[in-house]
Design an enzyme around this catalytic site. Structure first.
Site, short mmCIF file in Angstrom:
data_model
loop_
_atom_site.label_atom_id
_atom_site.label_comp_id
_atom_site.label_asym_id
_atom_site.label_seq_id
_atom_site.Cartn_x
_atom_site.Cartn_y
_atom_site.Cartn_z
N ASP A 155 29.68 5.57 18.85
CA ASP A 155 28.94 6.04 17.90
C ASP A 155 28.99 7.32 17.44
OD1 ASP A 155 25.39 5.50 16.91
OD2 ASP A 155 27.25 5.92 15.82
N ILE A 156 30.15 8.03 16.97
CA ILE A 156 30.28 9.21 16.89
C ILE A 156 29.93 9.73 15.66
CG2 ILE A 156 32.07 11.12 17.13
CD1 ILE A 156 31.32 9.35 19.81
N GLU A 157 29.02 10.59 15.33
CA GLU A 157 28.24 10.90 13.98
C GLU A 157 28.69 12.51 13.66
OE1 GLU A 157 25.54 8.78 12.31
OE2 GLU A 157 25.86 7.13 13.85
N TYR A 158 29.20 13.40 14.59
CA TYR A 158 29.65 14.58 14.49
C TYR A 158 30.86 15.14 14.98
CZ TYR A 158 24.57 14.32 13.89
OH TYR A 158 23.15 14.07 13.58
#
Ligand SMILES: CNC(=O)NC(=N)Nc1ccccc1
Length: 314
Positions: free
Chosen positions: A150-153
């Site tokens: 869940d990579i948000e950056y």
């Protein structure tokens, strides 16, 4: 078709086994490993909200007292659930993979610390004297069935290298299946996971069709923007695993997402039916953010999660 839920960041959430005793969810993503190693040898950090006892492995931000998660995972597996450990999450912006060596280290750390327990490599009673000699076991002898991204950056090439390293570990452990999943945002290409999806093998992709206006599930329901499930099928067909399953990600209650993205079960039903029938090969089910919100969102005497399960099975 499956229901995947995130667990670990719910408000006043019950212990994991509460969800494993329900038939509604098939895949449970435990989140999050929310701090990433800054270099080879550096430990990641974790956060599971009210779970665990607040203790950390000495000198790290890695929780060491997650007794209930340790105790509950075996019963979850016995109930037929797939338990994945989720990396990232929307909190710390200090998430990035600086280089290939750190990507490989991070994958090895996750595998030896959370994958199948190997006493030759990991220590149940890890202490700082063992740094560099053995890996810790945050969930002790319990292990997960794979890893969710869940990579948000700060996405980039590191994630493909990490996932390919994890896949190498999976091949060395034929005793069971292991999985890789990802939770991109709906705009294509996803800035964080686009490279990883193109260059490493995912089993499940659950798009967060609830954080970005213009391509969201709510856009489909309200006849605005352009809900882009079809385009995501195209992304998957060009990816390292053209057979990856594509899940519709949805918020499990009004306050589980920013305003305007929550959909009632009545609104969800035609959306799910349309895409289940249009893409039988790729449609994998629904992902919900998140388990406790869905459990507390009672509609006509059933939880939101139950309503979603019924829509998939009716
Ligand atoms: C899979 N990860 C998420 O779904 N994260 C997430 N929903 N974060 C969040 C964003 C806005 C309001 C509340 C939570």
């Amino acid at each position: 078709n499956n229901v995947a839920v995130y667990y670990g960041q719910g408000y006043n959430q019950p212990r994991l086994k509460h969800f494993c005793e329900q038939t509604t969810s098939d895949i449970i993503n435990i989140g999050f490993i929310n701090e990433f190693p800054k270099h080879v040898g550096d430990f990641p950090g974790s956060n599971f909200a009210n779970q665990c006892d607040g203790a950390f492995f000495p000198g790290t931000e890695l929780l060491s007292g997650c007794h209930q998660i340790w105790q509950d995972i075996p019963s979850c597996k016995a109930a037929g659930k797939t338990i994945l450990l989720s990396i990232g999450g929307g909190s710390a912006t200090a998430q990035s993979i600086p280089d290939e060596a750190t990507a490989v280290w991070f994958a090895d750390f996750l595998w030896y610390s959370f994958g199948p327990y190997n006493p030759a490599i990991s220590s149940l009673g890890w202490t700082e004297e063992l740094a560099g000699l053995a890996f810790p076991r945050p969930f002790l002898t319990s292990s997960v069935d794979g890893f969710d991204f869940d990579i948000e950056y700060n996405g980039g090439v590191g994630y493909a290298a990490m996932i390919n390293r994890l896949r190498w570990h999976f091949t060395k452990s034929p005793e069971q299946s292991y999985y890789i999943s990802g939770a991109p945002q709906c705009p294509i290409p996803d800035a964080q996971l686009g490279d990883a999806i193109a260059n490493s093998y995912f089993d499940f992709i659950w798009v967060q069709w609830y954080n970005t206006g213009g391509c969201s599930a709510a856009d489909w329901v309200h006849g605005t923007g352009k809900f882009n499930f079809d385009d995501w099928v195209g992304v998957i067909e060009k990816s390292a695993n053209p057979n990856a399953k594509l899940f519709i990600g949805l918020p499990a209650s009004k306050d589980a997402a920013n305003a305007g993205f929550y959909l009632t079960p009545k609104e969800v039903k035609p959306l799910v039916k349309t895409y289940m029938e249009k893409h039988p090969k790729h449609f994998g089910g629904v992902m919900l953010w998140e388990a406790t919100a869905g459990d507390n969102n009672l509609i006509d005497g059933s939880t939101y999660t139950e309503h979603i399960k019924d829509i998939l099975y009716d």
